[in-house]
Design a protein around this motif. Structure first.
Motif, PDB file in Angstrom:
ATOM      1  N   ASN A 150       0.838  -1.200   0.000  1.00 49.94           N
ATOM      2  CA  ASN A 150       0.000   0.000   0.000  1.00 49.94           C
ATOM      3  C   ASN A 150       0.875   1.253   0.000  1.00 49.94           C
ATOM      4  O   ASN A 150       1.641   1.488   0.933  1.00 49.94           O
ATOM      5  CB  ASN A 150      -0.916  -0.012   1.225  1.00 49.94           C
ATOM      6  CG  ASN A 150      -1.967   1.052   1.179  1.00 49.94           C
ATOM      7  OD1 ASN A 150      -1.856   2.036   0.446  1.00 49.94           O
ATOM      8  ND2 ASN A 150      -3.001   0.871   1.966  1.00 49.94           N
ATOM      9  N   LYS A 151       0.744   2.064  -1.032  1.00 47.64           N
ATOM     10  CA  LYS A 151       1.570   3.279  -1.144  1.00 47.64           C
ATOM     11  C   LYS A 151       1.121   4.378  -0.187  1.00 47.64           C
ATOM     12  O   LYS A 151       1.837   5.350   0.024  1.00 47.64           O
ATOM     13  CB  LYS A 151       1.548   3.808  -2.579  1.00 47.64           C
ATOM     14  CG  LYS A 151       2.373   2.978  -3.519  1.00 47.64           C
ATOM     15  CD  LYS A 151       2.524   3.656  -4.843  1.00 47.64           C
ATOM     16  CE  LYS A 151       3.447   2.852  -5.737  1.00 47.64           C
ATOM     17  NZ  LYS A 151       3.708   3.508  -7.002  1.00 47.64           N
ATOM     18  N   HIS A 152      -0.063   4.254   0.381  1.00 42.11           N
ATOM     19  CA  HIS A 152      -0.571   5.274   1.300  1.00 42.11           C
ATOM     20  C   HIS A 152      -0.049   5.078   2.720  1.00 42.11           C
ATOM     21  O   HIS A 152      -0.244   5.941   3.566  1.00 42.11           O
ATOM     22  CB  HIS A 152      -2.100   5.275   1.298  1.00 42.11           C
ATOM     23  CG  HIS A 152      -2.672   5.584  -0.045  1.00 42.11           C
ATOM     24  ND1 HIS A 152      -2.524   6.800  -0.664  1.00 42.11           N
ATOM     25  CD2 HIS A 152      -3.372   4.808  -0.911  1.00 42.11           C
ATOM     26  CE1 HIS A 152      -3.112   6.779  -1.848  1.00 42.11           C
ATOM     27  NE2 HIS A 152      -3.637   5.576  -2.027  1.00 42.11           N
ATOM     28  N   ILE A 153       0.609   3.963   2.962  1.00 39.55           N
ATOM     29  CA  ILE A 153       1.232   3.701   4.261  1.00 39.55           C
ATOM     30  C   ILE A 153       2.711   4.012   4.126  1.00 39.55           C
ATOM     31  O   ILE A 153       3.358   3.623   3.158  1.00 39.55           O
ATOM     32  CB  ILE A 153       1.023   2.224   4.686  1.00 39.55           C
ATOM     33  CG1 ILE A 153      -0.475   1.924   4.809  1.00 39.55           C
ATOM     34  CG2 ILE A 153       1.722   1.942   6.006  1.00 39.55           C
ATOM     35  CD1 ILE A 153      -0.777   0.466   5.093  1.00 39.55           C
ATOM     36  N   TYR A 154       3.250   4.729   5.092  1.00 45.68           N
ATOM     37  CA  TYR A 154       4.668   5.084   5.057  1.00 45.68           C
ATOM     38  C   TYR A 154       5.532   3.836   4.946  1.00 45.68           C
ATOM     39  O   TYR A 154       5.216   2.798   5.522  1.00 45.68           O
ATOM     40  CB  TYR A 154       5.078   5.859   6.308  1.00 45.68           C
ATOM     41  CG  TYR A 154       4.493   7.240   6.396  1.00 45.68           C
ATOM     42  CD1 TYR A 154       4.861   8.234   5.493  1.00 45.68           C
ATOM     43  CD2 TYR A 154       3.580   7.559   7.389  1.00 45.68           C
ATOM     44  CE1 TYR A 154       4.330   9.507   5.575  1.00 45.68           C
ATOM     45  CE2 TYR A 154       3.036   8.824   7.479  1.00 45.68           C
ATOM     46  CZ  TYR A 154       3.412   9.799   6.563  1.00 45.68           C
ATOM     47  OH  TYR A 154       2.879  11.051   6.642  1.00 45.68           O
ATOM     48  N   ILE A 155       6.640   3.973   4.230  1.00 44.80           N
ATOM     49  CA  ILE A 155       7.555   2.846   4.039  1.00 44.80           C
ATOM     50  C   ILE A 155       8.118   2.376   5.376  1.00 44.80           C
ATOM     51  O   ILE A 155       8.321   1.175   5.595  1.00 44.80           O
ATOM     52  CB  ILE A 155       8.690   3.195   3.034  1.00 44.80           C
ATOM     53  CG1 ILE A 155       9.573   1.972   2.734  1.00 44.80           C
ATOM     54  CG2 ILE A 155       9.559   4.317   3.558  1.00 44.80           C
ATOM     55  CD1 ILE A 155       8.909   0.909   1.938  1.00 44.80           C
ATOM     56  N   ARG A 157       8.853  -6.091  -3.455  1.00 49.65           N
ATOM     57  CA  ARG A 157       7.387  -6.102  -3.431  1.00 49.65           C
ATOM     58  C   ARG A 157       6.853  -4.879  -2.698  1.00 49.65           C
ATOM     59  O   ARG A 157       5.876  -4.265  -3.124  1.00 49.65           O
ATOM     60  CB  ARG A 157       6.862  -7.368  -2.758  1.00 49.65           C
ATOM     61  CG  ARG A 157       7.164  -8.637  -3.494  1.00 49.65           C
ATOM     62  CD  ARG A 157       6.299  -8.812  -4.682  1.00 49.65           C
ATOM     63  NE  ARG A 157       4.939  -9.096  -4.266  1.00 49.65           N
ATOM     64  CZ  ARG A 157       3.992  -9.508  -5.045  1.00 49.65           C
ATOM     65  NH1 ARG A 157       4.241  -9.713  -6.312  1.00 49.65           N
ATOM     66  NH2 ARG A 157       2.788  -9.724  -4.600  1.00 49.65           N
ATOM     67  N   MET A 158       7.493  -4.506  -1.592  1.00 49.03           N
ATOM     68  CA  MET A 158       7.053  -3.348  -0.820  1.00 49.03           C
ATOM     69  C   MET A 158       7.205  -2.064  -1.620  1.00 49.03           C
ATOM     70  O   MET A 158       6.362  -1.173  -1.546  1.00 49.03           O
ATOM     71  CB  MET A 158       7.841  -3.234   0.490  1.00 49.03           C
ATOM     72  CG  MET A 158       7.348  -4.173   1.531  1.00 49.03           C
ATOM     73  SD  MET A 158       8.136  -4.064   3.155  1.00 49.03           S
ATOM     74  CE  MET A 158       9.305  -2.805   3.075  1.00 49.03           C
ATOM     75  N   LEU A 159       8.284  -1.970  -2.369  1.00 54.16           N
ATOM     76  CA  LEU A 159       8.540  -0.757  -3.150  1.00 54.16           C
ATOM     77  C   LEU A 159       7.903  -0.811  -4.535  1.00 54.16           C
ATOM     78  O   LEU A 159       8.053   0.119  -5.323  1.00 54.16           O
ATOM     79  CB  LEU A 159      10.056  -0.544  -3.290  1.00 54.16           C
ATOM     80  CG  LEU A 159      10.801  -0.277  -1.987  1.00 54.16           C
ATOM     81  CD1 LEU A 159      12.296  -0.286  -2.222  1.00 54.16           C
ATOM     82  CD2 LEU A 159      10.346   1.022  -1.363  1.00 54.16           C
ATOM     83  N   ARG A 160       7.239  -1.921  -4.832  1.00 55.01           N
ATOM     84  CA  ARG A 160       6.592  -2.138  -6.131  1.00 55.01           C
ATOM     85  C   ARG A 160       7.581  -2.030  -7.289  1.00 55.01           C
ATOM     86  O   ARG A 160       7.322  -1.375  -8.300  1.00 55.01           O
ATOM     87  CB  ARG A 160       5.421  -1.189  -6.326  1.00 55.01           C
ATOM     88  CG  ARG A 160       4.288  -1.487  -5.388  1.00 55.01           C
ATOM     89  CD  ARG A 160       3.119  -0.605  -5.682  1.00 55.01           C
ATOM     90  NE  ARG A 160       1.988  -1.049  -4.872  1.00 55.01           N
ATOM     91  CZ  ARG A 160       0.749  -0.984  -5.282  1.00 55.01           C
ATOM     92  NH1 ARG A 160       0.462  -0.498  -6.452  1.00 55.01           N
ATOM     93  NH2 ARG A 160      -0.219  -1.396  -4.494  1.00 55.01           N
ATOM     94  N   ILE A 161       8.704  -2.665  -7.111  1.00 58.08           N
ATOM     95  CA  ILE A 161       9.714  -2.719  -8.165  1.00 58.08           C
ATOM     96  C   ILE A 161       9.565  -4.073  -8.857  1.00 58.08           C
ATOM     97  O   ILE A 161       9.777  -5.111  -8.222  1.00 58.08           O
ATOM     98  CB  ILE A 161      11.135  -2.567  -7.587  1.00 58.08           C
ATOM     99  CG1 ILE A 161      11.265  -1.218  -6.893  1.00 58.08           C
ATOM    100  CG2 ILE A 161      12.176  -2.717  -8.682  1.00 58.08           C
ATOM    101  CD1 ILE A 161      12.557  -1.043  -6.136  1.00 58.08           C
ATOM    102  N   PRO A 162       9.201  -4.111 -10.125  1.00 56.22           N
ATOM    103  CA  PRO A 162       9.027  -5.402 -10.795  1.00 56.22           C
ATOM    104  C   PRO A 162      10.374  -6.105 -10.986  1.00 56.22           C
ATOM    105  O   PRO A 162      11.432  -5.469 -11.020  1.00 56.22           O
ATOM    106  CB  PRO A 162       8.407  -5.033 -12.140  1.00 56.22           C
ATOM    107  CG  PRO A 162       8.809  -3.625 -12.369  1.00 56.22           C
ATOM    108  CD  PRO A 162       8.931  -2.984 -11.016  1.00 56.22           C
ATOM    109  N   TRP A 163      10.310  -7.408 -11.121  1.00 59.59           N
ATOM    110  CA  TRP A 163      11.547  -8.167 -11.273  1.00 59.59           C
ATOM    111  C   TRP A 163      12.204  -7.898 -12.621  1.00 59.59           C
ATOM    112  O   TRP A 163      13.383  -8.176 -12.809  1.00 59.59           O
ATOM    113  CB  TRP A 163      11.301  -9.659 -11.074  1.00 59.59           C
ATOM    114  CG  TRP A 163      10.408 -10.301 -12.086  1.00 59.59           C
ATOM    115  CD1 TRP A 163       9.053 -10.379 -12.048  1.00 59.59           C
ATOM    116  CD2 TRP A 163      10.813 -10.938 -13.289  1.00 59.59           C
ATOM    117  NE1 TRP A 163       8.579 -11.030 -13.144  1.00 59.59           N
ATOM    118  CE2 TRP A 163       9.632 -11.386 -13.940  1.00 59.59           C
ATOM    119  CE3 TRP A 163      12.031 -11.183 -13.904  1.00 59.59           C
ATOM    120  CZ2 TRP A 163       9.649 -12.052 -15.146  1.00 59.59           C
ATOM    121  CZ3 TRP A 163      12.043 -11.851 -15.107  1.00 59.59           C
ATOM    122  CH2 TRP A 163      10.865 -12.287 -15.720  1.00 59.59           C
ATOM    123  N   THR A 164      11.439  -7.315 -13.573  1.00 58.88           N
ATOM    124  CA  THR A 164      12.008  -6.984 -14.880  1.00 58.88           C
ATOM    125  C   THR A 164      12.770  -5.666 -14.861  1.00 58.88           C
ATOM    126  O   THR A 164      13.513  -5.378 -15.795  1.00 58.88           O
ATOM    127  CB  THR A 164      10.903  -6.917 -15.944  1.00 58.88           C
ATOM    128  OG1 THR A 164       9.903  -5.995 -15.521  1.00 58.88           O
ATOM    129  CG2 THR A 164      10.283  -8.287 -16.164  1.00 58.88           C
TER     130      THR A 164
END
Length: 121
Positions: free
Chosen positions: A7-12, A54-61
């Protein structure tokens, strides 16, 4: 937990704390008795990076190095270090206890030597 961790609305910082409090203990259950080879260490480091990506939404590609992902998350690798620390703590506990576990770990048994054992040494 996927909805919370991605969730991007929750602080990292909050998401990293949730990972540390809810997921890592399940992952490390019983780690005090593990034998960690280089292959297992690599897998543990890979799962740690998978969680961060996954937390940062960085795809494996995406062609981002692990160091770059760690910098974005403002985090250092800590999973293997934590496991090693827990193993050392457990070993200290076993060594101080002085019961069967201590005897098995050290291999020192008190008692008389059998005569035939003395000749072999």
């Amino acid at each position: 937990m996927k909805t919370i961790l991605t969730n991007k609305h929750i602080y990292i910082k909050t998401r990293k704390r949730a990972l540390q409090c809810y997921i890592e203990p399940v992952l490390m259950y019983g780690c005090e008795a593990w034998t960690i080879s280089k292959q297992i260490q690599n897998k543990l480091e890979a799962i740690e990076m998978w969680f961060l990506r996954r937390m940062l939404r960085i795809p494996w590609t995406a062609k981002k190095t692990n160091e770059r992902v760690l910098n974005e998350a403002n985090k250092r690798r800590s999973l293997v270090r934590t496991i090693r620390k827990r193993q050392a703590t457990f070993l200290g506990h076993v060594m101080r206890r002085g019961k069967l576990e201590h005897l098995v770990t050290t291999g020192k048994f008190e008692g008389k030597e059998v005569e035939e054992d003395k000749g072999r040494r």
